[in-house]
Design a protein around this motif. Sequence first.
Motif, mmCIF file in Angstrom:
data_model
loop_
_atom_site.group_PDB
_atom_site.id
_atom_site.type_symbol
_atom_site.label_atom_id
_atom_site.label_comp_id
_atom_site.label_asym_id
_atom_site.label_seq_id
_atom_site.Cartn_x
_atom_site.Cartn_y
_atom_site.Cartn_z
ATOM 1 N N VAL A 78 0.843 -1.201 0.000
ATOM 2 C CA VAL A 78 0.000 0.000 0.000
ATOM 3 C C VAL A 78 0.874 1.246 0.000
ATOM 4 O O VAL A 78 0.650 2.182 -0.765
ATOM 5 N N ARG A 79 1.898 1.268 0.862
ATOM 6 C CA ARG A 79 2.792 2.428 0.913
ATOM 7 C C ARG A 79 3.487 2.648 -0.426
ATOM 8 O O ARG A 79 3.619 3.792 -0.885
ATOM 9 N N LYS A 80 3.918 1.574 -1.064
ATOM 10 C CA LYS A 80 4.585 1.703 -2.357
ATOM 11 C C LYS A 80 3.644 2.267 -3.416
ATOM 12 O O LYS A 80 4.045 3.115 -4.222
ATOM 13 N N ILE A 81 2.424 1.812 -3.431
ATOM 14 C CA ILE A 81 1.442 2.321 -4.401
ATOM 15 C C ILE A 81 1.133 3.783 -4.117
ATOM 16 O O ILE A 81 1.070 4.602 -5.039
ATOM 17 N N GLN A 82 0.941 4.114 -2.851
ATOM 18 C CA GLN A 82 0.663 5.502 -2.503
ATOM 19 C C GLN A 82 1.827 6.412 -2.906
ATOM 20 O O GLN A 82 1.615 7.497 -3.444
ATOM 21 N N LEU A 83 3.040 5.957 -2.666
ATOM 22 C CA LEU A 83 4.222 6.730 -3.035
ATOM 23 C C LEU A 83 4.314 6.892 -4.547
ATOM 24 O O LEU A 83 4.601 7.979 -5.062
ATOM 25 N N TYR A 84 4.061 5.819 -5.273
ATOM 26 C CA TYR A 84 4.092 5.878 -6.736
ATOM 27 C C TYR A 84 3.061 6.872 -7.258
ATOM 28 O O TYR A 84 3.377 7.716 -8.111
ATOM 29 N N ASN A 113 1.719 9.343 -5.775
ATOM 30 C CA ASN A 113 2.074 10.702 -5.372
ATOM 31 C C ASN A 113 3.228 11.247 -6.208
ATOM 32 O O ASN A 113 3.148 12.353 -6.738
ATOM 33 N N GLU A 114 4.312 10.472 -6.336
ATOM 34 C CA GLU A 114 5.507 10.960 -7.022
ATOM 35 C C GLU A 114 5.388 10.954 -8.545
ATOM 36 O O GLU A 114 5.863 11.867 -9.204
#
Length: 84
Positions: A15-21, A23-24
């Motif tokens: 989830v954190r990786k998807i959210q970061l992707y 966002n960035e």
Amino acid sequence: MPDIDFSKDEKAALVRKIQLYFNEELGQQIGQFDAEFLIDFVSRELGAYYYNRGLQDAQATLAAKLDDVQDAIYQLELPTEFRK
């Protein structure tokens, strides 16, 4: 193919990786629920492709190792009238 089930910690990391992707790379915020929904979709609809590729890679690795073992056994053979 069996269902892909991630542990709570694994899913949180995904989830954190998807959210970061999002966002960035896309400049968008994505919530936890939406990210988990996306993970489930990708696992269900695309997971088999990655799973099968992993199996193919494992099979190729195993075949290469078996070739190495066969070569090592062949080198151990002693000459006889059947093999010189």
